[in-house]
Design a protein around this motif. Structure first.
Motif, mmCIF file in Angstrom:
data_model
loop_
_atom_site.group_PDB
_atom_site.id
_atom_site.type_symbol
_atom_site.label_atom_id
_atom_site.label_comp_id
_atom_site.label_asym_id
_atom_site.label_seq_id
_atom_site.Cartn_x
_atom_site.Cartn_y
_atom_site.Cartn_z
ATOM 1 N N ILE A 187 42.565 32.642 47.982
ATOM 2 C CA ILE A 187 42.123 33.967 47.545
ATOM 3 C C ILE A 187 40.973 34.500 48.385
ATOM 4 O O ILE A 187 40.738 35.699 48.456
ATOM 5 N N THR A 188 40.243 33.600 49.059
ATOM 6 C CA THR A 188 39.133 34.054 49.906
ATOM 7 C C THR A 188 39.642 34.753 51.163
ATOM 8 O O THR A 188 38.865 35.404 51.867
ATOM 9 N N ALA A 189 40.925 34.615 51.460
ATOM 10 C CA ALA A 189 41.474 35.213 52.671
ATOM 11 C C ALA A 189 41.915 36.662 52.477
ATOM 12 O O ALA A 189 42.287 37.327 53.452
ATOM 13 N N ILE A 190 41.892 37.152 51.239
ATOM 14 C CA ILE A 190 42.304 38.525 50.992
ATOM 15 C C ILE A 190 41.103 39.388 50.635
ATOM 16 O O ILE A 190 40.090 38.894 50.148
ATOM 17 N N GLU A 191 41.231 40.671 50.905
ATOM 18 C CA GLU A 191 40.148 41.609 50.612
ATOM 19 C C GLU A 191 40.334 42.171 49.212
ATOM 20 O O GLU A 191 41.238 42.963 48.959
ATOM 21 N N THR A 192 39.485 41.742 48.299
ATOM 22 C CA THR A 192 39.570 42.210 46.915
ATOM 23 C C THR A 192 38.463 43.201 46.567
ATOM 24 O O THR A 192 38.560 43.901 45.572
ATOM 25 N N THR A 193 37.416 43.244 47.385
ATOM 26 C CA THR A 193 36.327 44.196 47.153
ATOM 27 C C THR A 193 35.944 44.862 48.472
ATOM 28 O O THR A 193 36.169 44.324 49.563
ATOM 29 N N ARG A 194 35.377 46.033 48.355
ATOM 30 C CA ARG A 194 34.861 46.748 49.525
ATOM 31 C C ARG A 194 33.600 47.478 49.111
ATOM 32 O O ARG A 194 33.610 48.243 48.152
ATOM 33 N N ASN A 195 32.518 47.209 49.820
ATOM 34 C CA ASN A 195 31.232 47.848 49.539
ATOM 35 C C ASN A 195 30.834 47.710 48.076
ATOM 36 O O ASN A 195 30.279 48.629 47.466
ATOM 37 N N GLY A 196 31.120 46.538 47.517
ATOM 38 C CA GLY A 196 30.721 46.269 46.146
ATOM 39 C C GLY A 196 31.698 46.750 45.091
ATOM 40 O O GLY A 196 31.439 46.560 43.897
ATOM 41 N N ALA A 197 32.816 47.357 45.493
ATOM 42 C CA ALA A 197 33.797 47.876 44.531
ATOM 43 C C ALA A 197 35.069 47.040 44.565
ATOM 44 O O ALA A 197 35.538 46.638 45.634
#
Length: 270
Positions: A187-197
């Motif tokens: 799961i660390t390999a995917i982008e789940t947040t951006r700029n805190g969102a």
């Protein structure tokens, strides 16, 4: 005692001896190609029923469908709207209070239920009806979970696979590698947040088959270790809760205004 198996006179005897109930709550939702839709409620019921007798408390029948809209794209997933779920759990809890229970542990095995169960607990606490708390099995034994699996994953990973393997003959072992390869093992390999969102809503946005983590690392033996450790934690929680005086659990009164020198508030100039 499991209330579902009791007659009403038997239930009356048991309820006279305890003020605490365990309410197992899960979901009916996809858990990858290797686990059944019943995964969460199988785990929740197994833990609650195992803990009830050692703790000397009652266990209710299981709530099998929870809040699962984030898995809606996968076949067979069932979900109820969050307000309906909250009202149902609150109504069930008030029914338990009528039967003499004033403290409740929601034995929860589905992350989508967490915030809603805590909201129900807040409602019941604020009006002094009951002390109800949400308990998530894996959060009670984080060190053990972390030591058993390299790529755990929050959903349909090796921890849930191991638990189901221990509790029921429902794991599709021939699908474990496919679950890993077509899912999201890291799961660390995917982008789940951006700029805190948080930037996703549904599981399918990050996994093709609904799985997270590496289920090939699961085993029934690991599931037994998880189950025994989590049951021990739940028994300890229920025993502690049942022993507490209500005065320490109920809502506290409004703070008293400190006495002030000089004129009283009513005599001050407006």
């Amino acid at each position: 005692m499991y209330l579902g198996d009791a007659t009403w006179p038997e239930a009356g005897v048991e309820l006279a001896e305890t003020s605490t109930a365990l309410v197992p709550i899960g979901s009916t939702e996809q858990h990858g190609p290797h686990l059944p839709l019943s995964t969460d409620h199988v785990i929740a019921e197994g833990l609650a029923r195992a803990a009830a007798d050692p703790a000397g408390v009652v266990c209710t029948p299981t709530v099998n469908v929870g809040v699962s809209p984030h898995h809606r794209q996968f076949h067979g997933t069932l979900s109820v709207d969050a307000p309906v779920f909250r009202d149902y759990i609150e109504s069930l809890s008030r029914s338990l209070v009528y039967q003499g229970v004033d403290r409740i542990v929601y034995v929860n095995a589905h992350g989508g239920n967490v915030q809603h169960l805590r909201e129900v607990g807040r409602r019941l606490h604020d009006d002094g009806t009951a002390y109800a708390i949400e308990w998530m099995w894996d959060e009670s034994i984080p060190d053990l979970v972390g030591s058993l699996f390299e790529q755990n994953g929050p959903h349909a990973g090796p921890k849930e696979t191991s638990m189901v393997w221990h509790l029921a003959d429902l794991v599709r072992a021939d699908q474990l590698e496919a679950a890993r390869e077509d899912g999201c093992p890291d799961i660390t390999a995917i982008e789940t947040t951006r700029n805190g969102a948080r930037i996703f809503y549904d599981a399918i946005e990050n996994t093709h088959n609904g799985g997270f983590g590496d289920p090939t690392d699961a085993s029934a033996e690991k599931g037994e270790r998880l189950f025994e450790a989590a049951t021990e934690q739940l028994v300890a929680l229920a025993e502690w809760l049942d022993a507490q005086p209500w005065e320490t659990l109920g809502p506290k009164p409004h703070v008293r205004e400190r006495k002030r020198s000089g004129r009283s508030r009513s005599n001050r100039k407006r």
